[in-house]
Design a protein around this motif. Structure first.
Motif, PDB file in Angstrom:
ATOM      1  N   PRO A 178     -77.717   8.549  43.863  1.00 55.00           N
ATOM      2  CA  PRO A 178     -78.204   8.967  42.528  1.00 55.00           C
ATOM      3  C   PRO A 178     -77.241   8.513  41.426  1.00 55.00           C
ATOM      4  O   PRO A 178     -76.119   9.020  41.318  1.00 55.00           O
ATOM      5  CB  PRO A 178     -78.257  10.493  42.637  1.00 55.00           C
ATOM      6  CG  PRO A 178     -78.325  10.773  44.097  1.00 55.00           C
ATOM      7  CD  PRO A 178     -77.526   9.690  44.768  1.00 55.00           C
ATOM      8  N   VAL A 179     -77.666   7.578  40.612  1.00 51.39           N
ATOM      9  CA  VAL A 179     -76.768   6.952  39.651  1.00 51.39           C
ATOM     10  C   VAL A 179     -76.283   7.936  38.600  1.00 51.39           C
ATOM     11  O   VAL A 179     -75.172   7.795  38.054  1.00 51.39           O
ATOM     12  CB  VAL A 179     -77.469   5.736  39.007  1.00 51.39           C
ATOM     13  CG1 VAL A 179     -78.623   6.181  38.126  1.00 51.39           C
ATOM     14  CG2 VAL A 179     -76.497   4.894  38.188  1.00 51.39           C
ATOM     15  N   ARG A 180     -77.058   8.951  38.285  1.00 48.40           N
ATOM     16  CA  ARG A 180     -76.703   9.885  37.220  1.00 48.40           C
ATOM     17  C   ARG A 180     -75.644  10.898  37.647  1.00 48.40           C
ATOM     18  O   ARG A 180     -75.161  11.667  36.811  1.00 48.40           O
ATOM     19  CB  ARG A 180     -77.956  10.610  36.722  1.00 48.40           C
ATOM     20  CG  ARG A 180     -78.941   9.689  36.014  1.00 48.40           C
ATOM     21  CD  ARG A 180     -80.221  10.398  35.634  1.00 48.40           C
ATOM     22  NE  ARG A 180     -81.151   9.516  34.950  1.00 48.40           N
ATOM     23  CZ  ARG A 180     -81.955   8.663  35.563  1.00 48.40           C
ATOM     24  NH1 ARG A 180     -81.944   8.584  36.892  1.00 48.40           N
ATOM     25  NH2 ARG A 180     -82.764   7.873  34.868  1.00 48.40           N
ATOM     26  N   ASP A 181     -75.278  10.910  38.923  1.00 51.40           N
ATOM     27  CA  ASP A 181     -74.245  11.842  39.390  1.00 51.40           C
ATOM     28  C   ASP A 181     -72.839  11.335  39.117  1.00 51.40           C
ATOM     29  O   ASP A 181     -71.877  12.099  39.213  1.00 51.40           O
ATOM     30  CB  ASP A 181     -74.403  12.096  40.899  1.00 51.40           C
ATOM     31  CG  ASP A 181     -75.668  12.879  41.227  1.00 51.40           C
ATOM     32  OD1 ASP A 181     -76.284  13.412  40.285  1.00 51.40           O
ATOM     33  OD2 ASP A 181     -76.030  12.936  42.422  1.00 51.40           O
ATOM     34  N   PHE A 182     -72.693  10.066  38.760  1.00 50.55           N
ATOM     35  CA  PHE A 182     -71.362   9.455  38.688  1.00 50.55           C
ATOM     36  C   PHE A 182     -70.990   9.125  37.243  1.00 50.55           C
ATOM     37  O   PHE A 182     -71.848   8.948  36.371  1.00 50.55           O
ATOM     38  CB  PHE A 182     -71.327   8.177  39.536  1.00 50.55           C
ATOM     39  CG  PHE A 182     -71.703   8.408  40.975  1.00 50.55           C
ATOM     40  CD1 PHE A 182     -70.805   8.982  41.861  1.00 50.55           C
ATOM     41  CD2 PHE A 182     -72.968   8.080  41.430  1.00 50.55           C
ATOM     42  CE1 PHE A 182     -71.153   9.210  43.178  1.00 50.55           C
ATOM     43  CE2 PHE A 182     -73.330   8.300  42.738  1.00 50.55           C
ATOM     44  CZ  PHE A 182     -72.421   8.866  43.623  1.00 50.55           C
ATOM     45  N   THR A 183     -69.700   9.069  37.002  1.00 50.17           N
ATOM     46  CA  THR A 183     -69.200   8.697  35.684  1.00 50.17           C
ATOM     47  C   THR A 183     -69.650   7.280  35.357  1.00 50.17           C
ATOM     48  O   THR A 183     -69.792   6.428  36.240  1.00 50.17           O
ATOM     49  CB  THR A 183     -67.670   8.773  35.639  1.00 50.17           C
ATOM     50  OG1 THR A 183     -67.129   7.907  36.654  1.00 50.17           O
ATOM     51  CG2 THR A 183     -67.183  10.191  35.855  1.00 50.17           C
ATOM     52  N   ALA A 184     -69.850   7.047  34.082  1.00 49.83           N
ATOM     53  CA  ALA A 184     -70.343   5.733  33.644  1.00 49.83           C
ATOM     54  C   ALA A 184     -69.546   5.303  32.427  1.00 49.83           C
ATOM     55  O   ALA A 184     -69.934   5.613  31.285  1.00 49.83           O
ATOM     56  CB  ALA A 184     -71.833   5.800  33.340  1.00 49.83           C
TER      57      ALA A 184
END
Length: 548
Positions: free
Chosen positions: A445-451
């Protein structure tokens, strides 16, 4: 003048028109009795005038524009009698001098010019092309015909014809005619437009040394607008700049620099062209002139010019720390935004220029962060890196490539919960989709990680060991040179920045993706693209480990 006024009806047509042409030289007021008498008599005779005299009258009255009482009626008669035109001179003259006053007449003249295109000599071809360009008309059939018949002229074209045709074709976007040409020439499968540009660049190259700086800038801008890179001609322009350093104004210098950046062209003398040497001896040997002249420009008020120049140096991998500091300082940002003490943008064109310069400033800031290891600041503050482009992006009409990607991406990357779509990064670049894959190439899930590439990160987790970010990046037709498949400067800079930011790029060019008509084909294509990027990265890691 009393005698002609009383017997005006007895004057023949030719003397009457000569009299009308002579009245201003006699000092008579335009609204006077004598002038109105002559104009009224000409007006009564318009229907009986031969077409040749009607054309001469239109040419004579054109400088007066809509202030002339006769001109609207003359144009109306020409609109009705345009089929009688049988000579190239009359058609070309009317298009160049009268066409802008009557769009309806201009449409009919374009049809007549298309019929007579084979008879045009090079100068008439030039004048017709210029008329289209200056009136911002893009008559595709006529442009194709002009291009085709231009190639049939065996003699070498004169220099004014070369430069004016190049300008006109750039204003009319000639490169767009190469996709579906209505004419073909001797070389199988090659459209007319590339051959025309090849001929213009080939014949222009020997004349570069005799051009003025303004003409050189005009040619460089035209080729950049046409997305056409002729390396021998570009090298000749670069050498011209080195040989005529003191004759170039800072505006002309920046214009050539921006043109090279748009085409992603590095001169073969780039070491001399962008040398870091600034001593007097270096100046005498013509080195470092770009940086030295820009150093003086830093005190000038034109923020857009300096932004364009520094952005171009970033594209060409030649930025300097003083230039980066100058355009990234808070004072410069205030001037660029038009804040108190800065430059205002009262018109729509100025506002668009301001928006373009601000986007370039984001690219410069990305270069400072990602490609300038010795640079320590200043940088753009985080609050100004927010997605200011989102509103404009929503108003843009989606391209066929963009629509096709939107339909195929969910099936290729695992659905909406695992992928982030239409991402605007703090680097000034947009990506179509972003995914995070673990060491086993399974989507997370891409939205779980810092960006760090976003102004506001939705997640707080760090990427797991071995995880990689993959970005899907589309390349539209205007991002490639014409007619090749090489990325232009802007696309090349985007690719470098996103890779330096830690993305693996699954690049989707238009000429591959749009050939696939079925959605399942496009989904399979995207999956294959991502798999190849991951495999290439894994192979690179193994090679690095083996080397160490």
């Amino acid at each position: 003048m009393r005698a002609p006024s009383s017997a005006i009806s007895q004057v023949w047509n030719t003397p009457l028109l000569q009299l009308l042409r002579s009245l201003p030289a006699l000092g008579l007021a335009r609204g006077g009795h004598q002038v109105r008498s002559v104009e009224q008599e000409v007006l009564w005779r318009l229907r009986r005038l031969p077409l040749r005299q009607l054309v001469q009258l239109a040419e004579q009255l054109a400088p007066q524009g809509h202030d002339s009482l006769l001109l609207p009626e003359v144009l109306r008669k020409l609109e009705l009698r345009w089929t009688e035109l049988d000579g190239t001179r009359a058609v070309v003259t009317l298009m160049a001098k009268v066409g802008h006053l009557s769009p309806a007449l201009m449409e009919r003249l374009e049809d007549k010019a298309l019929e007579l295109a084979e008879q045009f000599d090079p100068d008439e071809l030039r004048r017709v092309a210029l008329a289209l360009a200056l009136q911002q008309r893009r008559c595709v059939p006529l442009l194709r015909a002009l291009s085709y018949h231009l190639l049939q002229k065996p003699a070498e074209l004169p220099l004014p014809v070369l430069t004016d045709l190049l300008f006109a074709f750039s204003e009319c976007h000639l490169q767009g005619l190469g996709t579906k040409p209505c004419f073909r020439v001797a070389v199988p499968g090659l459209a007319v437009a590339p051959q025309v540009l090849h001929r213009l660049s080939l014949e222009l190259q020997p004349h570069v040394g005799s051009l003025s700086p303004a003409q050189v800038l005009r040619c460089a801008r035209s080729f950049a607008s046409l997305r056409w890179l002729s390396r021998p001609l570009a090298e000749a322009i670069a050498q011209y700049c080195l040989d005529n350093t003191q004759n170039l104004s800072i505006t002309q210098l920046c214009g050539v620099l921006v043109s090279f950046a748009r085409l992603n062209f590095q001169p073969s003398s780039s070491e001399e062209f962008f040398s870091m040497v600034t001593s007097l001896a270096s100046r005498n040997s013509r080195v470092a002139w770009v940086h030295e002249r820009l150093q003086g420009q830093e005190q000038q008020p034109d923020v857009h010019l300096l932004t364009d120049a520094v952005w171009s140096l970033c594209v060409l991998r030649q930025p300097r720390a003083p230039h980066l500091r100058r355009v990234l300082c808070p004072e410069f940002q205030a001037r660029l935004r038009g804040e108190p003490g800065g430059v205002t943008c009262p018109t729509r064109a100025a506002a668009q220029s301001n928006s373009s310069s601000w986007l370039k400033l984001l690219h410069i800031n990305a270069t400072a962060r990602l490609e300038a290891p010795g640079y320590e600041g200043p940088f753009l503050p985080p609050e100004v890196l927010r997605g200011e482009r989102d509103g404009d992006k929503d108003k843009e009409k989606a391209t066929p490539l963009q629509r096709g990607l939107r339909e195929a991406l969910p099936g290729a990357l695992g659905g909406h919960d695992l992928v982030r779509y239409n991402v605007s990064t703090v680097y000034g670049w947009d990506i179509d989709a972003e995914a995070v894959l673990d060491s086993d190439n399974k989507p997370l899930p891409v939205r779980d990680f810092t960006a760090p590439h976003l102004s506001h990160s939705e997640g707080t987790k760090a990427l797991p060991p071995g995880a990689r970010r993959v970005a899907v990046l589309r390349w539209e037709l205007p991002q490639f040179s014409s007619p090749g498949r090489e990325l232009l400067g802007r696309g090349s800079l985007a690719r470098r920045h996103l890779r330096a930011a830690g993305f693996l790029l699954a690049e989707v060019p238009h000429y591959e993706f749009l050939e696939l008509k079925l959605e399942r084909q496009r989904v399979a294509y995207l999956k294959d693209k991502v798999a190849k990027v991951l495999a290439s990265d894994t192979a690179g890691d193994k090679a690095t480990d083996a080397a160490t």
